[in-house]
Scaffold this motif. Structure first.
Motif, PDB file in Angstrom:
ATOM      1  N   CYS A   1      12.151 -18.666 -18.634  1.00  0.00           N
ATOM      2  CA  CYS A   1      12.547 -18.252 -20.116  1.00  0.00           C
ATOM      3  C   CYS A   1      13.554 -17.231 -20.134  1.00  0.00           C
ATOM      4  O   CYS A   1      14.372 -17.150 -20.890  1.00  0.00           O
ATOM      5  N   SER A   2      13.815 -16.615 -18.961  1.00  0.00           N
ATOM      6  CA  SER A   2      14.822 -15.547 -19.013  1.00  0.00           C
ATOM      7  C   SER A   2      15.645 -15.660 -17.703  1.00  0.00           C
ATOM      8  O   SER A   2      15.074 -15.889 -16.562  1.00  0.00           O
TER       9      SER A   2
ATOM     10  N   GLU B   1       5.515 -15.363 -19.054  1.00  0.00           N
ATOM     11  CA  GLU B   1       6.758 -15.677 -18.959  1.00  0.00           C
ATOM     12  C   GLU B   1       7.028 -15.272 -17.542  1.00  0.00           C
ATOM     13  O   GLU B   1       6.915 -14.756 -16.815  1.00  0.00           O
ATOM     14  N   LEU B   2       8.390 -16.237 -17.180  1.00  0.00           N
ATOM     15  CA  LEU B   2       8.905 -16.149 -16.035  1.00  0.00           C
ATOM     16  C   LEU B   2      10.509 -15.756 -15.976  1.00  0.00           C
ATOM     17  O   LEU B   2      11.143 -16.519 -17.075  1.00  0.00           O
TER      18      LEU B   2
ATOM     19  N   ARG C   1       5.169 -10.511 -18.061  1.00  0.00           N
ATOM     20  CA  ARG C   1       6.283 -11.498 -17.362  1.00  0.00           C
ATOM     21  C   ARG C   1       6.344 -11.036 -15.999  1.00  0.00           C
ATOM     22  O   ARG C   1       6.186 -10.166 -15.572  1.00  0.00           O
ATOM     23  N   ILE C   2       6.775 -12.245 -15.028  1.00  0.00           N
ATOM     24  CA  ILE C   2       6.890 -12.088 -13.768  1.00  0.00           C
ATOM     25  C   ILE C   2       8.310 -12.140 -13.443  1.00  0.00           C
ATOM     26  O   ILE C   2       8.991 -13.382 -13.818  1.00  0.00           O
TER      27      ILE C   2
ATOM     28  N   HIS D   1       6.707  -5.818 -17.541  1.00  0.00           N
ATOM     29  CA  HIS D   1       7.125  -6.790 -16.644  1.00  0.00           C
ATOM     30  C   HIS D   1       7.221  -6.502 -15.414  1.00  0.00           C
ATOM     31  O   HIS D   1       7.447  -5.343 -14.827  1.00  0.00           O
ATOM     32  N   ALA D   2       6.413  -7.344 -14.366  1.00  0.00           N
ATOM     33  CA  ALA D   2       6.426  -7.062 -13.031  1.00  0.00           C
ATOM     34  C   ALA D   2       7.979  -7.232 -12.391  1.00  0.00           C
ATOM     35  O   ALA D   2       8.295  -8.527 -12.365  1.00  0.00           O
TER      36      ALA D   2
END
Length: 600
Positions: free
Chosen positions: A234-235, A156-157, A132-133, A109-110
């Protein structure tokens, strides 16, 4: 789209408490390489947390989001491998060296520290191999939608929804390093944005005295979750790896209930039961704001860096150390509670309650408050939230097989050992079976129903034998859940990285701290002219930008240059303990930069 509520875990115990309160995932730091050096954990504790989380289908992410030095690369790689073996579901990283390491098959994840504010930057990171960003806290809803539209569907964001806001763009703050050698890019942020400053103009006139002029309120997007999810996030992330368990449990439970009320599908399972009413106002906050979610606006500053808390009422009468309040409905003040209020200058002043007699309070000091002054409680001595989480499970007793199936459809079975005689009293035997198997026994399972076969004889099994069978059955069900659990798909690392988009600074702000990251950037068509500030021995910072932020002191003071063009010729400076910082206002981008001017 299933949504994940992501909670902070300063320790493994807090991580378990967050999952019990409704978190679908937690993020936690190992002993090194996390952006909160005071929140490190042994890998064995992280492994235990991962097993507990996976039982509910929840996830554990390891924060390794600091810049790495050359002599740390090998240890960082070993930590990543150990984390994968411990069951960690993803690594949250800042340093591009991770994209060139020999890593296990784990998702990357970034981190928000990679400064994710534009579609071009987010797409670059996605194409480089991040699954994921994590968005910049200052991103507006419009910017989030634009970023989502630019990304492949499978990327994903993640967005912060609650907690402290870094006033600087993440990963682009060097003020702490300039002042005392402690910066966020190495996990030791000294929080100079919470310090108090005087504001001067270039004529030497002091405009503001002794205020936390760079401090902003805490984020609270509890009322905007549907907008975030609709934009493709989504998170939903709660900030606070340095916060205590009460803070994490309270805020996690609050956002869990918000998502339940919206009917949003989640990635984990289980029913949460709280022994309290979740209320973010009960936990530490500097006051709440949606920040720039709806665009740049004034009113986001926190006059004080201290906690404000919840509004409890207004002053009816103030007589020295005795304060009488008109309390809000359902509010009760207790001995030892902490109260605060704003002075006419807008600053917070606090006191504690020595004795509470309904709305009449005897304080630890005399105060002078006008009738109608709003009073807040920033410490409730009786508030110690806790929650439990259980998976609803049905047990079926049909000799020789005893089975259990949880609410997600996962099942397990054990066999009744040979040698038991038929029960002479079937009714008594069935009652004993139901009693023994109706208890979860301290597991993650809650037995909602026990079904006993109607046909055939029932065996006579002593209570100890039934309890042992129940333990064996629920252990088998947990093992089945863990076996069925699948980690997120690992990142796909391209042989050749994408081209770095325009806008990345070529000086120390590129944050290149090791040879592997430098090689990655060269392969991506980018070459910095300066190493990261953190690896320079004696950097010269005078006259250089040490912070860039969407927050604007002029906007907060009602002196926006767009509205007051007559102010354009006046330069503004912050001063604190002999340190002088110049403020530059870049109105085309609606941003403010802080320039280090040295010590007087």
């Amino acid at each position: 789209m299933e949504v994940e509520l992501l909670a902070p875990a300063g320790t493994a115990a807090i991580g378990r408490a967050a999952i019990d309160a409704g978190a679908d995932a937690v993020y936690i730091g190992a002993e090194r390489f996390g952006a909160r050096v005071a929140a490190g954990n042994a890998m064995s504790d992280i492994a235990g947390l991962a097993e507990y989380a996976h039982g509910f289908g929840a996830r554990v992410y390891l924060t390794m989001n600091t810049l790495l030095f050359d002599d740390e690369l090998s240890a960082a790689r070993d930590t990543a491998w150990a984390a994968c073996e411990a069951g960690v579901d993803a690594l949250i990283v800042q340093d591009m060296a991770f994209l060139r390491m020999d890593l296990p098959p784990v998702a990357l994840h970034a981190s928000t520290q990679t400064f994710n504010l534009t579609p071009e930057r987010a797409l670059f990171l996605a194409e480089a191999g991040f699954s994921r960003i994590v968005l910049e806290r200052g991103a507006s809803l419009a910017q989030i939608r634009a970023i989502r539209a630019a990304l492949p569907e499978e990327v994903e964001l993640e967005a912060f929804v609650h907690g402290a806001i870094c006033v600087s763009y993440s990963g682009q703050c060097y003020l702490g390093h300039a002042l005392c050698g402690r910066g966020g890019n190495r996990g030791g942020c000294a929080q100079p944005c919470r310090a108090r400053y005087d504001l001067y103009d270039d004529r030497g006139e002091r405009l503001v005295r002794d205020r936390a002029l760079l401090s902003v309120r805490d984020m609270s997007l509890g009322g905007r979750l549907d907008d975030l999810i609709g934009a493709g996030v989504c998170s939903l992330k709660i900030e606070g790896r340095l916060k205590e368990a009460d803070y994490v449990v309270n805020n996690t439970a609050y956002y869990h209930r918000r998502l339940e009320a919206l009917g949003i599908g989640r990635i984990s399972a289980g029913r949460v039961t709280c022994d309290f009413e979740p209320n973010p106002g009960k936990s530490f906050s500097r006051g709440f704001t949606t920040y720039f979610f709806d665009g740049k606006q004034a009113g986001v500053a926190a006059p004080e860096a201290r906690s404000v808390g919840e509004s409890v009422g207004v002053v009816s009468r103030s007589d020295g150390a005795v304060l009488t309040l008109k309390l809000r409905p359902d509010v009760a003040i207790h001995n030892g509670d902490g109260l605060c209020f704003r002075t006419p200058a807008g600053l917070l002043e606090g006191c504690s309650v020595n004795r509470a007699e309904g709305s009449r309070l005897v304080l630890n000091k005399a105060v002078e408050l006008a009738a109608g002054t709003e009073v807040f409680r920033n410490l409730d001595r009786t508030f110690h939230p806790s929650a439990v989480r259980r998976l609803s499970t049905v047990v079926r007793f049909a000799p020789p097989v005893i089975s259990a199936e949880d609410e997600t459809g996962i099942s397990a079975a054990v066999s009744l050992p040979d040698g038991y005689e038929p029960a002479s009293n079937r009714e008594l035997a069935e009652r004993n079976i139901r009693q023994a198997f109706s208890k979860g026994g301290g597991t993650i399972f809650e037995i909602s129903r026990v079904e006993v076969a109607r046909e055939g004889e029932l065996p006579f099994v002593p209570a100890a034998g039934l309890n042992a069978l129940r333990r064996e059955l629920l252990a088998a069900l947990l093992a089945a859940r863990l076996e069925a659990y699948r980690r997120p798909e690992p990142y796909v690392r391209p042989a050749t990285p994408p081209i770095v988009p325009p806008g990345v600074e070529r000086d120390f702000r590129a944050n290149i701290a090791n040879a592997v990251a430098e090689r990655f950037y060269r392969e991506a068509g980018f070459e910095a002219v300066e190493k990261a500030l953190e690896v320079q021995t004696d950097p010269e910072l005078t006259g250089r930008e040490v912070m860039r932020t969407p927050y604007c002191i002029r906007r907060e003071l009602g002196l926006c240059l767009r509205e007051h063009p007559e102010e354009r010729g006046r330069r503004l400076f912050l001063e604190n303990n002999g340190v002088r910082l110049e403020l530059e206002f870049r109105c085309a981008a609606c941003e403010m930069a802080v320039i280090y001017r040295g010590r007087g």
